[in-house]
Design an enzyme around this catalytic site. Sequence first.
Site, PDB file in Angstrom:
ATOM      1  CB  CYS A  80      -1.067  -0.147   1.399  1.00  0.00           C
ATOM      2  SG  CYS A  80      -2.528   0.840   0.857  1.00  0.00           S
TER       3      CYS A  80
ATOM      4  CG  HIS B 183      -3.103  -3.369   3.682  1.00  0.00           C
ATOM      5  ND1 HIS B 183      -2.094  -2.863   4.695  1.00  0.00           N
ATOM      6  CD2 HIS B 183      -3.731  -2.565   3.060  1.00  0.00           C
ATOM      7  CE1 HIS B 183      -2.379  -1.549   4.316  1.00  0.00           C
ATOM      8  NE2 HIS B 183      -3.404  -1.532   3.414  1.00  0.00           N
TER       9      HIS B 183
ATOM     10  CD  GLU C 235      -0.196  -5.506   5.852  1.00  0.00           C
ATOM     11  OE1 GLU C 235       0.034  -6.078   4.832  1.00  0.00           O
ATOM     12  OE2 GLU C 235      -0.726  -4.449   6.060  1.00  0.00           O
TER      13      GLU C 235
END
Length: 223
Positions: free
Chosen positions: A86, A195, A197
């Site tokens: 991002c 994302h 994560e």
Amino acid sequence: MKIAVVVFPGSNCDVDMYEAFHSVLKADVKYVSYKEKSLDGFDMVALPGGFSYGDYLRAGAIARFSNIILAVQKMADEGKLVLGVCNGFQILTEMGLLPGALKRNDSLQFVCKDADLRVENAKTPFTTEYQEYQEIKIPIAHGEGSYYADEDVLDELEKNNQVVFRYIKNNPNGSLHDIAGICNKRGNVLGMMPHPERAVEAILGGVDGLPLFKSVLKAGVKA
Ligand SMILES: NC(=O)CC[C@H](N)C(=O)O
């Protein structure tokens, strides 16, 4: 494998990135300040999401002048792994490590939702734990996520299989060619707007990001 998570003023996904490596994968990971000038001793560097320098000018446009960026460039040149998620992807395009740019979403709205993606290249060090063309769901949260490049660059990316993740079913931001993530020609630098994560444990809502982290660790063992 020693992993660095860089923290810029305004980063807000650094803890998610750190914990994906530390808590979920028990990897050797450290936070590194944007003020540092060296990443020597690390095998990989991750530029996390957030609003570095408040997204002033353009997202990533100021962070790319931080001390740490010369060390990120050195890591890339040495063939070590560089991941930009991002805001991290925006920094990688602003510093010229990846081609193209991330523009304002075509809706001019901040989008925050799960995105349907297809793994277009499962041969990079970031994606060997995925199947080719596997369809996955990973959260997105950005205002400037619309990937743009001129036709020649887009043709080059497609010809070289540098498009790693593509939006499917719905394009959330107007990215050309539905691009969600690209790598450099060498394959050791990956930038992506989704994302991973935020998708490493079921309690987070999904685990489709986990294979990316497992792929990285597998690559690190081989390195
Ligand atoms: N989650 C993020 O990293 C957001 C990136 C950037 N601040 C944007 O809004 O596009």
